[in-house]
Design an enzyme around this catalytic site. Structure first.
Site, PDB file in Angstrom:
ATOM      1  N   LEU A 113       0.861  -1.180   0.000  1.00 42.10           N
ATOM      2  CA  LEU A 113       0.000   0.000   0.000  1.00 42.10           C
ATOM      3  C   LEU A 113       0.898   1.231   0.000  1.00 42.10           C
ATOM      4  O   LEU A 113       1.572   1.522   0.987  1.00 42.10           O
ATOM      5  CB  LEU A 113      -0.918  -0.024   1.218  1.00 42.10           C
ATOM      6  CG  LEU A 113      -1.786  -1.285   1.344  1.00 42.10           C
ATOM      7  CD1 LEU A 113      -2.528  -1.297   2.674  1.00 42.10           C
ATOM      8  CD2 LEU A 113      -2.762  -1.388   0.180  1.00 42.10           C
ATOM      9  N   ASN A 114       0.924   1.946  -1.132  1.00 37.46           N
ATOM     10  CA  ASN A 114       1.919   2.989  -1.373  1.00 37.46           C
ATOM     11  C   ASN A 114       1.258   4.331  -1.679  1.00 37.46           C
ATOM     12  O   ASN A 114       1.750   5.099  -2.498  1.00 37.46           O
ATOM     13  CB  ASN A 114       2.834   2.560  -2.543  1.00 37.46           C
ATOM     14  CG  ASN A 114       3.988   3.504  -2.772  1.00 37.46           C
ATOM     15  OD1 ASN A 114       4.684   3.880  -1.840  1.00 37.46           O
ATOM     16  ND2 ASN A 114       4.189   3.900  -4.022  1.00 37.46           N
ATOM     17  N   GLY A 115       0.143   4.598  -1.004  1.00 30.80           N
ATOM     18  CA  GLY A 115      -0.607   5.810  -1.330  1.00 30.80           C
ATOM     19  C   GLY A 115      -0.267   7.016  -0.491  1.00 30.80           C
ATOM     20  O   GLY A 115      -0.715   8.127  -0.767  1.00 30.80           O
ATOM     21  N   GLY A 116       0.557   6.821   0.574  1.00 36.49           N
ATOM     22  CA  GLY A 116       0.790   7.891   1.533  1.00 36.49           C
ATOM     23  C   GLY A 116       1.989   8.763   1.201  1.00 36.49           C
ATOM     24  O   GLY A 116       2.960   8.326   0.594  1.00 36.49           O
ATOM     25  N   LYS A 127       5.947   8.529   0.822  1.00 33.70           N
ATOM     26  CA  LYS A 127       6.636   8.120   2.042  1.00 33.70           C
ATOM     27  C   LYS A 127       7.619   6.995   1.768  1.00 33.70           C
ATOM     28  O   LYS A 127       8.663   6.883   2.424  1.00 33.70           O
ATOM     29  CB  LYS A 127       5.613   7.676   3.086  1.00 33.70           C
ATOM     30  CG  LYS A 127       6.228   7.408   4.443  1.00 33.70           C
ATOM     31  CD  LYS A 127       5.190   7.058   5.484  1.00 33.70           C
ATOM     32  CE  LYS A 127       5.839   6.847   6.843  1.00 33.70           C
ATOM     33  NZ  LYS A 127       4.863   6.446   7.876  1.00 33.70           N
ATOM     34  N   GLN A 190      -5.110   3.607  -6.759  1.00 31.51           N
ATOM     35  CA  GLN A 190      -6.399   3.498  -6.096  1.00 31.51           C
ATOM     36  C   GLN A 190      -7.284   4.634  -6.584  1.00 31.51           C
ATOM     37  O   GLN A 190      -6.849   5.519  -7.328  1.00 31.51           O
ATOM     38  CB  GLN A 190      -6.240   3.526  -4.577  1.00 31.51           C
ATOM     39  CG  GLN A 190      -5.781   4.846  -3.994  1.00 31.51           C
ATOM     40  CD  GLN A 190      -5.686   4.795  -2.477  1.00 31.51           C
ATOM     41  OE1 GLN A 190      -4.610   4.953  -1.923  1.00 31.51           O
ATOM     42  NE2 GLN A 190      -6.801   4.585  -1.802  1.00 31.51           N
ATOM     43  N   ASN A 248       1.362  -2.534   4.516  1.00 31.91           N
ATOM     44  CA  ASN A 248       1.755  -1.138   4.375  1.00 31.91           C
ATOM     45  C   ASN A 248       3.222  -1.055   3.980  1.00 31.91           C
ATOM     46  O   ASN A 248       4.068  -1.772   4.525  1.00 31.91           O
ATOM     47  CB  ASN A 248       1.552  -0.382   5.694  1.00 31.91           C
ATOM     48  CG  ASN A 248       0.100  -0.333   6.120  1.00 31.91           C
ATOM     49  OD1 ASN A 248      -0.802  -0.411   5.300  1.00 31.91           O
ATOM     50  ND2 ASN A 248      -0.138  -0.206   7.413  1.00 31.91           N
ATOM     51  N   ASP A 250       5.358   1.051   4.719  1.00 27.08           N
ATOM     52  CA  ASP A 250       6.238   1.536   5.787  1.00 27.08           C
ATOM     53  C   ASP A 250       6.387   0.550   6.938  1.00 27.08           C
ATOM     54  O   ASP A 250       7.015   0.866   7.949  1.00 27.08           O
ATOM     55  CB  ASP A 250       5.764   2.895   6.313  1.00 27.08           C
ATOM     56  CG  ASP A 250       4.404   2.836   6.996  1.00 27.08           C
ATOM     57  OD1 ASP A 250       3.809   1.742   7.085  1.00 27.08           O
ATOM     58  OD2 ASP A 250       3.918   3.899   7.440  1.00 27.08           O
ATOM     59  N   LYS A 389       6.390   5.404  11.490  1.00 29.24           N
ATOM     60  CA  LYS A 389       5.384   6.464  11.387  1.00 29.24           C
ATOM     61  C   LYS A 389       5.926   7.813  11.843  1.00 29.24           C
ATOM     62  O   LYS A 389       5.289   8.843  11.622  1.00 29.24           O
ATOM     63  CB  LYS A 389       4.166   6.113  12.255  1.00 29.24           C
ATOM     64  CG  LYS A 389       3.508   4.780  11.926  1.00 29.24           C
ATOM     65  CD  LYS A 389       2.812   4.810  10.593  1.00 29.24           C
ATOM     66  CE  LYS A 389       2.045   3.508  10.333  1.00 29.24           C
ATOM     67  NZ  LYS A 389       1.455   3.467   8.979  1.00 29.24           N
TER      68      LYS A 389
END
Length: 501
Positions: A113-116, A127, A190, A248, A250, A389
């Site tokens: 999941l690489n949307g941030g 990120k 996404q 995730n 991260d 985080k």
């Protein structure tokens, strides 16, 4: 050797999913606005994709309106801890090596999941592009892990990145540097949904173009629809893939685990969620519960206000969701096609820069647990959950507490205790650049239990921290920790400036 590839996936044609509603109603007004946005785009694949997204958003929006009128709040009396069969202990599973599961690895894909963005840590861009260890980024380490996995097993496990419209352009450029690596890389985006005004329920956006405050990525629960819409889901099925491991980007502890992969194959479960024991640092994490006899994921946003403190009690809710998920690819396709794949809505109230109150409708990927056959949790070691985080987390992963091998971080065997120290760095360390400027080299912390640092504090090289260390520079004061200093169960406060010789 497989090359880095970012295929142009087949985009499904937009279907006419427009739901009829009475003229003049809120649903009708929103539908008209969405159609107006769609009609501003020229014909072609991009318009078809955007139209499909607006149809999916409209379905989510009408659910939101229905839930506001008809849904009942969570009945706390029905909330129970998970049944024994709903959460299995990792140590009870058959131990396997990568070589043992080589045939199964050929049926696996890894999805990050690489949307941030890295904005909360003061960084620009995705990120996943932040350097976290030895000048290597989250993506660098992930590619190393999978490349080594393919080398050892002889399999071709692909890496898939689910980007958002915030990260896609930069990520597309970054992945080009992996073209000579033994890993196939695919990306897809996404969805992009419009924020809508709290008072009128109408979309804020007046054009389909990206504009600040107007659009948002609707949480990682959007994975299922976007995965299917991209055409990549069908491509993986055609290639003989059966499972996808989702995590995730991260979370540096989220590596391919042969034990859980074998467990997926042996049990035929369509969905396995990795959970781990809660500590006081994890009290807000979602947890698996039994609700009316059904396994579900309970997030803190769903808990009635009167019971939030109850939810945070570690003794009652002992585990939390790491967001490491193992999912059947064919089951995703079946459930998305059914159009009954409703995930619990998360209503996120926001305020734009100009003070407008807006709503974002989001979903969580783990909430799908209730839809899959045989879904359950596996209580894994804490080492499977190593997120970065904040700079306090960065402090830990860059230290001698961990060893780096083939892209994977492992707890240093020289550490006496197998728990991780509690680290709390103050606002002066909040942004990555400020953090880096305050440490000449990472301190040695093998014997550290607790560290709190607040105020204007800087560390020279070769500093050792042991036991409980508290350093407080009061307002207007500055503290320099000199080169070679050893702080063991120390409290340092006031104003201290020592020059290195």
């Amino acid at each position: 050797m497989p090359q880095d590839r970012r295929p142009s996936f087949t985009r499904h044609s937009s279907q006419d999913m427009r739901l009829s509603s009475a003229p003049g109603g809120v649903e009708h007004a929103v539908r008209v606005d969405l159609d107006g946005l769609i009609n501003q785009m020229p014909s072609g694949p991009d318009k078809d994709k955007f139209s499909k997204e607006m149809d999916d958003f409209y379905r989510l929006f009408t659910r939101y309106l229905h839930d506001k009128k008809h849904s009942k709040p969570l009945d706390w009396e029905k909330v129970r801890g998970p049944k024994p069969e709903d959460v299995i202990t990792y140590k009870d599973l058959a131990q396997k090596s990568v070589q043992d599961v080589a045939p199964l690895l050929s049926k696996l894909a890894v999805l990050k999941l690489n949307g941030g963005l890295g904005t909360t840590m003061g960084c620009v861009g995705p990120k996943s592009a932040i350097e976290v260890r030895d000048s290597q980024t989250f993506l660098d380490l992930t590619v190393q892990q999978i490349e080594y996995l393919n080398q050892v097993s002889g399999a071709d496990v692909p890496l898939i990145l689910m980007n958002s419209f915030n990260t896609d352009e930069d990520t597309s450029k970054i992945v080009q540097k992996y073209s000579t690596h033994n890993v196939s890389i695919c990306t897809f985006n996404q969805s992009r949904y419009p924020r809508f005004k709290t008072d009128s329920n109408l979309p804020l956006a007046r054009t389909p173009e990206n504009q600040p405050n107007m659009w948002y990525p609707p949480g990682h629960g959007d994975l299922y629809e976007s995965f299917a819409n991209s055409g990549l889901l069908d491509q993986l099925i055609d290639e003989g893939k059966e499972w996808v491991f989702v995590s995730n980007v991260d979370n540096l502890g989220a590596t391919v685990d042969p034990v859980i992969l074998q467990h997926m194959a042996d049990t035929g479960a369509e969905f396995v969620m990795e959970v781990t024991d809660k500590t006081k640092a994890d009290i807000k994490g979602g947890t698996i519960i039994d609700y009316d006899g059904q396994v579900r994921l309970l997030e803190i946003a769903q808990v009635p206000k009167a019971h939030v403190d109850d939810f945070k009690r570690v003794k009652k809710f002992k585990i939390f969701n790491t967001n490491n998920l193992w999912i059947s690819i064919k089951a995703i396709k079946r459930l998305v096609a059914s159009q009954k794949f409703d995930l619990d809505l998360i209503v996120n109230n926001k305020t734009t820069d100009d003070g407008t109150a807006v709503i974002q409708l989001e979903t969580a990927v783990g909430a799908a647990i209730k839809h899959f056959a045989g879904a359950h949790g596996v209580n894994v070691p804490r080492s499977r959950f190593l997120p970065v985080k904040s700079t306090s987390d960065l402090f830990l992963v860059t230290s001698d507490l961990y060893l780096l091998e083939n892209g994977e971080l492992r707890l240093n065997p020289k550490r006496t205790f197998k728990t991780v120290p509690v680290v709390k760095l103050g606002d002066h360390f909040k942004k990555v650049n400020d953090y880096l400027a305050r440490f000449k080299t990472p301190p040695q912390i093998l014997e550290l239990d607790h560290l709190t640092v607040t105020g204007d504090v800087s560390f020279s090289s070769d500093v050792t921290l042991e036991g409980t260390v508290i350093i407080v520079a009061n307002h207007g004061a500055h503290i320099d920790i000199p080169r070679g200093a050893i702080l063991n169960d120390k409290v340092v406060s006031g104003d201290l400036r020592l020059l290195d010789h």
